[in-house]
Scaffold this motif. Structure first.
Motif, PDB file in Angstrom:
ATOM      1  N   PRO A 132      -3.277  -4.612   2.647  1.00 17.25           N
ATOM      2  CA  PRO A 132      -3.171  -4.146   1.265  1.00 17.25           C
ATOM      3  C   PRO A 132      -3.119  -2.623   1.173  1.00 17.25           C
ATOM      4  O   PRO A 132      -3.415  -1.910   2.129  1.00 17.25           O
ATOM      5  CB  PRO A 132      -4.429  -4.704   0.601  1.00 17.25           C
ATOM      6  CG  PRO A 132      -4.847  -5.836   1.463  1.00 17.25           C
ATOM      7  CD  PRO A 132      -4.447  -5.452   2.857  1.00 17.25           C
ATOM      8  N   TRP A 133      -2.806  -2.167  -0.008  1.00 12.48           N
ATOM      9  CA  TRP A 133      -2.572  -0.785  -0.376  1.00 12.48           C
ATOM     10  C   TRP A 133      -3.460   0.235   0.300  1.00 12.48           C
ATOM     11  O   TRP A 133      -4.638   0.335   0.009  1.00 12.48           O
ATOM     12  CB  TRP A 133      -2.733  -0.691  -1.891  1.00 12.48           C
ATOM     13  CG  TRP A 133      -2.620   0.663  -2.489  1.00 12.48           C
ATOM     14  CD1 TRP A 133      -2.214   1.819  -1.911  1.00 12.48           C
ATOM     15  CD2 TRP A 133      -2.931   0.978  -3.844  1.00 12.48           C
ATOM     16  NE1 TRP A 133      -2.229   2.830  -2.821  1.00 12.48           N
ATOM     17  CE2 TRP A 133      -2.674   2.357  -4.007  1.00 12.48           C
ATOM     18  CE3 TRP A 133      -3.401   0.241  -4.921  1.00 12.48           C
ATOM     19  CZ2 TRP A 133      -2.868   3.006  -5.220  1.00 12.48           C
ATOM     20  CZ3 TRP A 133      -3.591   0.888  -6.119  1.00 12.48           C
ATOM     21  CH2 TRP A 133      -3.320   2.249  -6.270  1.00 12.48           C
ATOM     22  N   LEU A 138      -6.824   7.664   0.333  1.00 12.93           N
ATOM     23  CA  LEU A 138      -5.576   7.988  -0.352  1.00 12.93           C
ATOM     24  C   LEU A 138      -5.658   7.704  -1.840  1.00 12.93           C
ATOM     25  O   LEU A 138      -4.840   8.193  -2.610  1.00 12.93           O
ATOM     26  CB  LEU A 138      -4.422   7.179   0.253  1.00 12.93           C
ATOM     27  CG  LEU A 138      -4.063   7.473   1.702  1.00 12.93           C
ATOM     28  CD1 LEU A 138      -2.958   6.527   2.159  1.00 12.93           C
ATOM     29  CD2 LEU A 138      -3.598   8.917   1.847  1.00 12.93           C
ATOM     30  N   THR A 139      -6.614   6.913  -2.258  1.00 11.34           N
ATOM     31  CA  THR A 139      -6.697   6.491  -3.652  1.00 11.34           C
ATOM     32  C   THR A 139      -8.130   6.585  -4.165  1.00 11.34           C
ATOM     33  O   THR A 139      -8.720   5.597  -4.572  1.00 11.34           O
ATOM     34  CB  THR A 139      -6.190   5.047  -3.803  1.00 11.34           C
ATOM     35  OG1 THR A 139      -6.929   4.209  -2.886  1.00 11.34           O
ATOM     36  CG2 THR A 139      -4.718   4.952  -3.489  1.00 11.34           C
ATOM     37  N   ASP A 149      -4.192  -7.335  -4.746  1.00 15.15           N
ATOM     38  CA  ASP A 149      -3.568  -7.163  -3.439  1.00 15.15           C
ATOM     39  C   ASP A 149      -2.181  -6.577  -3.675  1.00 15.15           C
ATOM     40  O   ASP A 149      -1.303  -7.231  -4.247  1.00 15.15           O
ATOM     41  CB  ASP A 149      -3.478  -8.513  -2.732  1.00 15.15           C
ATOM     42  CG  ASP A 149      -3.091  -8.382  -1.262  1.00 15.15           C
ATOM     43  OD1 ASP A 149      -2.131  -7.629  -0.981  1.00 15.15           O
ATOM     44  OD2 ASP A 149      -3.710  -9.030  -0.416  1.00 15.15           O
ATOM     45  N   VAL A 150      -1.986  -5.322  -3.268  1.00 13.86           N
ATOM     46  CA  VAL A 150      -0.707  -4.635  -3.414  1.00 13.86           C
ATOM     47  C   VAL A 150      -0.221  -4.228  -2.031  1.00 13.86           C
ATOM     48  O   VAL A 150      -0.923  -3.512  -1.314  1.00 13.86           O
ATOM     49  CB  VAL A 150      -0.831  -3.385  -4.308  1.00 13.86           C
ATOM     50  CG1 VAL A 150       0.510  -2.677  -4.419  1.00 13.86           C
ATOM     51  CG2 VAL A 150      -1.343  -3.755  -5.691  1.00 13.86           C
ATOM     52  N   ARG A 151       0.985  -4.674  -1.666  1.00 13.12           N
ATOM     53  CA  ARG A 151       1.542  -4.353  -0.349  1.00 13.12           C
ATOM     54  C   ARG A 151       2.940  -3.745  -0.537  1.00 13.12           C
ATOM     55  O   ARG A 151       3.853  -4.415  -1.017  1.00 13.12           O
ATOM     56  CB  ARG A 151       1.614  -5.608   0.520  1.00 13.12           C
ATOM     57  CG  ARG A 151       0.214  -6.212   0.712  1.00 13.12           C
ATOM     58  CD  ARG A 151       0.226  -7.467   1.540  1.00 13.12           C
ATOM     59  NE  ARG A 151      -1.096  -8.083   1.521  1.00 13.12           N
ATOM     60  CZ  ARG A 151      -1.767  -8.449   2.615  1.00 13.12           C
ATOM     61  NH1 ARG A 151      -1.257  -8.257   3.811  1.00 13.12           N
ATOM     62  NH2 ARG A 151      -2.951  -9.007   2.506  1.00 13.12           N
ATOM     63  N   PHE A 152       3.050  -2.470  -0.198  1.00 12.85           N
ATOM     64  CA  PHE A 152       4.302  -1.755  -0.382  1.00 12.85           C
ATOM     65  C   PHE A 152       5.262  -2.041   0.765  1.00 12.85           C
ATOM     66  O   PHE A 152       4.850  -2.361   1.879  1.00 12.85           O
ATOM     67  CB  PHE A 152       4.044  -0.254  -0.484  1.00 12.85           C
ATOM     68  CG  PHE A 152       3.238   0.139  -1.699  1.00 12.85           C
ATOM     69  CD1 PHE A 152       3.845   0.235  -2.933  1.00 12.85           C
ATOM     70  CD2 PHE A 152       1.876   0.390  -1.603  1.00 12.85           C
ATOM     71  CE1 PHE A 152       3.113   0.585  -4.058  1.00 12.85           C
ATOM     72  CE2 PHE A 152       1.135   0.745  -2.714  1.00 12.85           C
ATOM     73  CZ  PHE A 152       1.755   0.833  -3.952  1.00 12.85           C
ATOM     74  N   PRO A 191       0.718   2.116  -8.840  1.00 13.90           N
ATOM     75  CA  PRO A 191       0.514   3.538  -9.120  1.00 13.90           C
ATOM     76  C   PRO A 191       1.749   4.105  -9.820  1.00 13.90           C
ATOM     77  O   PRO A 191       2.827   3.480  -9.803  1.00 13.90           O
ATOM     78  CB  PRO A 191       0.346   4.159  -7.726  1.00 13.90           C
ATOM     79  CG  PRO A 191       0.016   3.027  -6.828  1.00 13.90           C
ATOM     80  CD  PRO A 191       0.674   1.812  -7.400  1.00 13.90           C
ATOM     81  N   PRO A 192       1.651   5.279 -10.437  1.00  5.81           N
ATOM     82  CA  PRO A 192       2.833   5.882 -11.055  1.00  5.81           C
ATOM     83  C   PRO A 192       3.965   6.032 -10.037  1.00  5.81           C
ATOM     84  O   PRO A 192       3.730   6.398  -8.886  1.00  5.81           O
ATOM     85  CB  PRO A 192       2.327   7.247 -11.524  1.00  5.81           C
ATOM     86  CG  PRO A 192       0.847   7.087 -11.650  1.00  5.81           C
ATOM     87  CD  PRO A 192       0.448   6.115 -10.580  1.00  5.81           C
ATOM     88  N   ALA A 193       5.186   5.753 -10.468  1.00  7.97           N
ATOM     89  CA  ALA A 193       6.334   5.919  -9.581  1.00  7.97           C
ATOM     90  C   ALA A 193       6.533   7.380  -9.191  1.00  7.97           C
ATOM     91  O   ALA A 193       7.227   7.679  -8.218  1.00  7.97           O
ATOM     92  CB  ALA A 193       7.594   5.382 -10.255  1.00  7.97           C
TER      93      ALA A 193
END
Length: 261
Positions: A132-133, A138-139, A149-152, A191-193
């Motif tokens: 995950p993110w 970093l955050t 759960d955020v996976r870039f 998160p903001p683009a």
């Protein structure tokens, strides 16, 4: 990732025909303030109780203030009830002070295939991260990163690409299925683009509009989040959300404040 469901943290308690209470969770915050999509979803949750139609089709919120977590109130007013849609106004208040004003249209989502959709971006994603993110460092101050759960498909840690675009796989706690209400959160979950353009401080949402296009299939959703123009201390962004079957299920636009550097 938390196992407390989104349905639970956005649940409302009816106090009268048009008045509700809600307990805004400190876990769904950024810098100690609740996420804007989460707030809109709570208002929509109350609207579904009042409306004669079950599904959120469109919602537009203006964020007057950024409430602290804890008890809050929601008021819902029916503006018009028609055969295929109900229009309502929703207001979230904290200690009697308005925080969020929203207009919503509710109806019934169908299952028909789109007649035409070539104007929609293609759902083209790379391989998603195994974890995950990012790392916590970093955050900082983003409690919500422990709930979802955020996976870039490209590590944020690699730095901005200059495209102003984030692509990710998004899942709710405990693999809870998305529904029309939680999709209002999905269009504001990343998160903001602008992270992909230049470093900035907090990017507070001023206005958020969301359209729900279909009931999602079970499973995580894929999210494409883009920045379009930054100027005069503001940025506009668009968001498209596809379900596990590849169907466009939600899209959104928002105007936010920003300070670069």
């Amino acid at each position: 990732m938390s196992t407390t469901t989104f349905a639970a943290v956005s649940a409302v308690k009816q106090r009268s025909d048009t008045e509700f209470s809600v307990d805004l969770s400190p876990a769904w915050t950024i810098g100690g303030r609740p996420n804007g999509g989460y707030l809109l979803a709570a208002v929509a949750r109350a609207a579904t109780v009042v409306s004669g139609h079950p599904d959120v089709l469109a919602a537009s919120a203006h964020y007057l203030r950024s409430p602290e977590p804890g008890p809050a109130e929601i008021e819902v007013e029916v503006l018009r009830t028609g055969r295929t849609a109900t229009q309502l106004r929703g207001r979230l208040l904290k200690d009697g002070v308005p925080q969020v004003e929203a207009l919503l249209t509710l109806g019934v989502l169908g299952a028909a295939e789109p007649f035409w959709q070539d104007g929609v971006p293609r759902p083209e994603f790379g391989a998603f991260a195994d974890e995950p993110w990012g790392d916590a460092e970093l955050t900082p101050g983003i409690a919500i990163r422990d709930e979802i759960d955020v996976r870039f498909d490209r590590p944020i840690a690699d730095g901005p690409s200059g495209r102003g675009e984030l692509r990710a796989l998004l899942a709710l706690p405990g693999d809870e299925p998305f529904d029309p209400v939680s999709l209002l959160f999905a269009v504001d979950a990343l998160p903001p683009a602008t992270f992909d353009i230049a470093p900035s401080g907090w990017v507070p949402t001023l206005e958020l509009t969301a359209y729900v296009r279909a009931r999602p299939a079970p499973g995580p959703v894929r999210v494409l989040h883009r920045a379009h123009l930054i100027g005069d201390g503001r940025v506009d962004e668009s968001c498209h959300v596809w379900d596990s079957a590849g169907t466009l299920v939600a899209q959104g636009t928002q105007l936010a404040g920003i300070r670069i550097g």
